[in-house]
Structure formats: structure tokens, C-alpha cells
Design a protein around this motif. Structure first.
Motif, PDB file in Angstrom:
ATOM      1  N   ARG A  21      22.064   1.823 -18.357  1.00 51.24           N
ATOM      2  CA  ARG A  21      21.085   2.151 -19.400  1.00 51.24           C
ATOM      3  C   ARG A  21      21.582   1.701 -20.772  1.00 51.24           C
ATOM      4  O   ARG A  21      20.818   1.172 -21.588  1.00 51.24           O
ATOM      5  CB  ARG A  21      20.816   3.655 -19.391  1.00 51.24           C
ATOM      6  N   PHE A  22      22.865   1.908 -21.025  1.00 50.71           N
ATOM      7  CA  PHE A  22      23.438   1.516 -22.316  1.00 50.71           C
ATOM      8  C   PHE A  22      23.317   0.006 -22.519  1.00 50.71           C
ATOM      9  O   PHE A  22      23.042  -0.468 -23.628  1.00 50.71           O
ATOM     10  CB  PHE A  22      24.905   1.956 -22.360  1.00 50.71           C
ATOM     11  N   GLU A  23      23.498  -0.770 -21.448  1.00 50.47           N
ATOM     12  CA  GLU A  23      23.444  -2.219 -21.554  1.00 50.47           C
ATOM     13  C   GLU A  23      22.047  -2.724 -21.908  1.00 50.47           C
ATOM     14  O   GLU A  23      21.895  -3.829 -22.423  1.00 50.47           O
ATOM     15  CB  GLU A  23      23.904  -2.860 -20.239  1.00 50.47           C
ATOM     16  N   ARG A  24      21.011  -1.931 -21.619  1.00 52.57           N
ATOM     17  CA  ARG A  24      19.646  -2.346 -21.931  1.00 52.57           C
ATOM     18  C   ARG A  24      19.338  -2.253 -23.411  1.00 52.57           C
ATOM     19  O   ARG A  24      18.333  -2.802 -23.879  1.00 52.57           O
ATOM     20  CB  ARG A  24      18.653  -1.461 -21.166  1.00 52.57           C
ATOM     21  N   ALA A  25      20.178  -1.562 -24.174  1.00 50.27           N
ATOM     22  CA  ALA A  25      19.918  -1.345 -25.591  1.00 50.27           C
ATOM     23  C   ALA A  25      20.485  -2.472 -26.445  1.00 50.27           C
ATOM     24  O   ALA A  25      21.528  -3.048 -26.131  1.00 50.27           O
ATOM     25  CB  ALA A  25      20.520  -0.011 -26.036  1.00 50.27           C
ATOM     26  N   THR A  26      19.796  -2.791 -27.527  1.00 46.80           N
ATOM     27  CA  THR A  26      20.278  -3.782 -28.487  1.00 46.80           C
ATOM     28  C   THR A  26      21.360  -3.165 -29.362  1.00 46.80           C
ATOM     29  O   THR A  26      21.542  -1.946 -29.367  1.00 46.80           O
ATOM     30  CB  THR A  26      19.124  -4.263 -29.375  1.00 46.80           C
ATOM     31  N   PRO A  27      22.117  -3.976 -30.116  1.00 48.33           N
ATOM     32  CA  PRO A  27      23.129  -3.408 -31.003  1.00 48.33           C
ATOM     33  C   PRO A  27      22.561  -2.357 -31.971  1.00 48.33           C
ATOM     34  O   PRO A  27      23.191  -1.312 -32.196  1.00 48.33           O
ATOM     35  CB  PRO A  27      23.664  -4.633 -31.759  1.00 48.33           C
ATOM     36  N   ALA A  28      21.383  -2.602 -32.526  1.00 49.70           N
ATOM     37  CA  ALA A  28      20.779  -1.623 -33.447  1.00 49.70           C
ATOM     38  C   ALA A  28      20.422  -0.328 -32.713  1.00 49.70           C
ATOM     39  O   ALA A  28      20.592   0.771 -33.256  1.00 49.70           O
ATOM     40  CB  ALA A  28      19.529  -2.221 -34.095  1.00 49.70           C
ATOM     41  N   GLU A  29      19.952  -0.455 -31.485  1.00 46.95           N
ATOM     42  CA  GLU A  29      19.602   0.727 -30.701  1.00 46.95           C
ATOM     43  C   GLU A  29      20.852   1.504 -30.292  1.00 46.95           C
ATOM     44  O   GLU A  29      20.846   2.736 -30.264  1.00 46.95           O
ATOM     45  CB  GLU A  29      18.798   0.307 -29.467  1.00 46.95           C
ATOM     46  N   ARG A  30      21.930   0.787 -30.010  1.00 52.12           N
ATOM     47  CA  ARG A  30      23.187   1.463 -29.666  1.00 52.12           C
ATOM     48  C   ARG A  30      23.736   2.229 -30.865  1.00 52.12           C
ATOM     49  O   ARG A  30      24.256   3.342 -30.713  1.00 52.12           O
ATOM     50  CB  ARG A  30      24.209   0.445 -29.165  1.00 52.12           C
TER      51      ARG A  30
END
Length: 413
Positions: free
Chosen positions: A323-332
Motif C-alpha cells: 500500500r505504501f508503494e502505491r503512494a507518491t512522494p507527496a502522499e507519503r
């Protein structure tokens, strides 16, 4: 311990060896089915909860209850990029096929299938946003009868769905039973589809028709339904599916182990509940790893401590990391701020437990990141769309995945 005999089953939607702690929900649904069978009015059912609490497993079990009562049933999984028209047509096709052998008038079945075919084929020739429809949306129903005309084929999903479900309920009435449609990930339906489904359930409830919808979704599903139709708050019966209490979690571990002549020491169960937090998916994950590492029965707390890192590593990759990998840097960045603040919010609320992540005000996230709230809206909205966070109350957000905040707090920035 023989790994071949390991009874635990951590998997997406995979039924555990012992469905513990869900007796109330099963009993409620039995009452719903019996009341409808006797012509009593009943509401459709909505199951809500975080990921990993067993909503899909429970949904499948409820469907089995309906099948055992000879109801017609069909199940779909909603997707954000897919219209409801094609999958619900396929689900109803399956449900009516189950009823057809018991129907005394084949012409009635053929008439309904003609309406169903017209409904399915009336979908827009392009996908959402004007794009070409994906292959999975080009449903070939395999219905030999010609498509009907003038029923469920207006092109307006709300009008068409009301007519289609009403006709399906009528077919079920002919054989003295009902139809149940099960919808997983229901929060992912588009606004028009949610509105149409609410309107159809409203019409069916007024008619006392034997057709119900059983939906499952994230905690903000009631808000999604309410935004579509104000009366949805009274239209559905809502059941929140939460983590297991201590007794149920112990039963989920001990009952399948006893069938294999294996026992747990009390301290081992204490530690397993502390590690899993009572979330069914985690109970199965820690139980499986502990079984594989334990040399003999009874299983001890030392066995749990040895096995825990393996369970946590598997969860870090398959449950959290994917799930974490699906997020963009801004979303992380947004989620990291959430993770830090959720622990603070939990402590301020009198909790402070590291396995529970409290809801966080969006204004606090903006303040922590030194940004204006409006500038973070795209990241927040994208995370909600991806199903990583949800907004249970206006101005707050929380993780849809239990322990996700704890996972993020262990990851390097």
C-alpha cells in the motif's frame, strides 16, 4: 510442529479455520432472511470497518447463508473506474440462474433475461471520461433471448436499476424465495451508481419486495451513501465490524489448534493478542508464523517472540508495504505527518496505545508540514481515492489500515 498441518489462513478474503466473534452478525442476517421469507419488511445491510477486520469473509459467509435458504445470489466487487451496470447485471444473471430450475414458467425467466440483456447493453459506449471501454466492461451476457424494449433500457442508471431489481424480485416471489446481491468495496462506486442503488433499495423496501443488497466497505461508507441520498441513513441497517475482543481472538487461535491436538499456554495467548491487536488478519498472520516456529505443544510465549519478527516482516511487505508503494512522494509525506500526529491525538484522547491510530485534524497536518490546508487537498483526495485513508468526520482523516501508523513510524524518511 508440522507446517503441513498449520491451520491458520492469512489471506485476502480467505475464510479462517474458525470464524470467531461474528455470531451476532450471522444471527442478525438469519433474522433478516426469515422475516423477508414471511413477507415482513426489512432493510438492506451495510457492513463497515477497517481493512483486515474480515468484512469480505463475513460477506461471503452471509452469502452462504442466503444460498442455504435457496435464495438467488450474486456478488460483485466495486471498482472506482468501473460503472455498476455491467457487474450488477452479471450478478443478477447468476442469481436468476439459481432460481430458474425451480420456476414453473420458463417464459417468465426468459422475459426477465430479455430485460437484463437490455439493461446490460444500454451502458454508455465509452468509459468514464470519454475513454474507450475496457475489455472487462464489454460484457457478453450469453443470454439467448432477444433484448427487451421499453424496460430498464432508458440509459438513466437510476430508472433502469429500479426497474431491473423490481423485476428480479418478482421472479424470486414466484418461487417463494428472494434475491440477495452482495457488493464488496462499496465505497468505490461512483456517485451516480450509489444514488441509483439507494433509489432502487428505497423502492424495493416500499414494495416489500424480496430483494436485498448487502454491502461492505470502509468506515466512511455511510457518509458516501448519505451524500447520494439523504434518506440512506434510514434506508440501511449499518453494522460496524471491528477487531475481535480477547475471548474471540483466543477462540480463533485455540479452536483450530485443538483440532490438531495442539494447545497454547496462557502467556502465549497474552502476547499474541498484544501483537495482533485482535485484528482478524493479524491474528491469522501471527498464528501461522508461531505455529511454524514452535517445536512442540503447548505453544509458549517464547515461541511467539521468536516467530513475531517473521510475521511482522511478512506484514511489512504484503499488507503495509504494497500500500505504501502505491503512494507518491507527496502522499507519503502526508501520511508520515498523519502517523506522527495520530499517536499524539491518541495519547491526548486518553489512549496512547501504539496499535491504535486516532483520527487527525487536517488543519494539524497542514500545520505540521508548514503548508496551507488547500495545498494539501490533492494529496489527501488521492489517498482517499486509493483507499489508504478516509474521512470519518468533516475536517479529520484516519488510516483505513490498522497498525499503518505504527508501520510508518518505523520507516526511514
Amino acid at each position: 510442529m508440522d507446517p503441513v498441518r498449520n491451520p491458520y489462513a492469512p489471506g485476502a478474503g480467505q475464510r479462517p479455520p474458525e470464524l470467531a466473534g461474528r455470531g451476532r452478525e450471522l444471527d442478525v442476517f438469519d433474522v433478516v432472511l426469515e422475516r423477508i421469507a414471511r413477507g415482513r419488511p426489512e432493510r438492506s445491510l451495510m457492513l463497515t470497518g477497517l481493512r483486515g477486520v474480515g468484512k469480505t469473509v463475513l460477506l461471503n459467509t452471509l452469502r452462504s447463508q442466503a444460498i442455504n435458504r435457496l435464495w438467488g445470489s450474486g456478488k460483485i466487487e466495486a471498482r472506482p473506474d468501473q460503472s455498476l451496470r455491467r457487474p450488477i447485471a452479471a450478478a443478477l444473471h447468476m442469481a436468476v440462474r439459481e432460481l430458474a430450475p425451480r420456476h414453473r414458467a420458463p417464459d417468465r425467466i426468459d422475459a426477465f433475461l430479455g430485460v437484463l440483456k437490455a439493461f446490460a447493453q444500454r451502458g454508455a459506449p465509452t468509459g468514464r471520461g470519454g475513454t474507450a471501454p475496457k475489455l472487462r466492461d464489454r460484457w457478453q451476457p450469453g443470454i439467448d433471448v432477444p433484448a427487451a424494449s421499453g424496460r430498464a433500457d432508458s440509459g438513466d442508471i437510476e430508472i433502469d436499476l429500479v426497474e431491473l431489481l423490481t423485476d428480479a424480485a418478482s421472479v424470486a416471489s414466484d418461487v417463494g424465495t428472494g434475491v440477495a446481491i452482495f457488493i464488496d468495496e462499496m465505497q468505490d462506486l461512483g456517485p451516480e451508481d450509489v444514488s441509483a442503488l439507494c433509489a432502487a433499495c428505497h423502492e424495493l423496501s416500499q414494495l416489500g419486495a424480496p430483494l436485498i443488497v448487502v454491502g461492505a466497505g470502509l468506515p466512511h461508507l455511510p457518509a458516501v451513501l448519505s451524500a447520494a441520498k439523504s434518506y440512506s441513513e434510514r434506508l440501511f441497517r449499518y453494522q460496524r465490524i471491528d477487531r475481535l475482543d480477547r475471548i474471540a481472538a483466543d477462540h480463533a487461535l485455540c479452536a483450530p489448534a485443538e483440532r490438531e491436538d495442539v494447545e497454547y499456554e496462557a502467556k502465549a495467548l497474552d502476547l499474541l493478542y498484544e501483537k495482533s491487536g485482535g485484528y482478524p488478519y493479524f491474528v491469522q498472520a501471527y498464528g501461522k508464523a508461531t505455529w511454524d516456529h514452535a517445536p512442540r505443544s503447548p505453544i509458549t510465549a517464547a515461541d511467539v517472540r521468536v516467530a513475531a519478527p517473521e510475521a511482522e516482516a511478512e506484514l511489512a511487505v504484503g499488507f503495509f508495504g504494497s500500500r505504501f508503494e502505491r503512494a507518491t512522494p507527496a502522499e507519503r509525506e502526508y501520511m508520515r505527518a498523519m502517523a506522527t500526529l495520530s499517536l499524539v491525538e491518541g495519547a491526548a484522547g486518553g489512549g496512547g496505545r501504539d496499535d491504535m491510530d486516532a483520527a487527525v485534524p487536517t488543519a494539524e497536518i497542514a500545520r505540521a508540514l508548514g503548508r496551507k490546508p488547500a495545498s494539501l487537498s490533492p494529496a489527501r483526495d488521492a489517498l482517499i481515492k486509493k483507499g489508504l485513508i478516509y474521512s470519518g468526520e468533516r475536517g479529520t482523516v484516519a488510516f483505513t489500515v490498522p497498525h499503518f501508523g505504527r508501520y510508518l513510524r518505523t520507516q526511514p524518511a
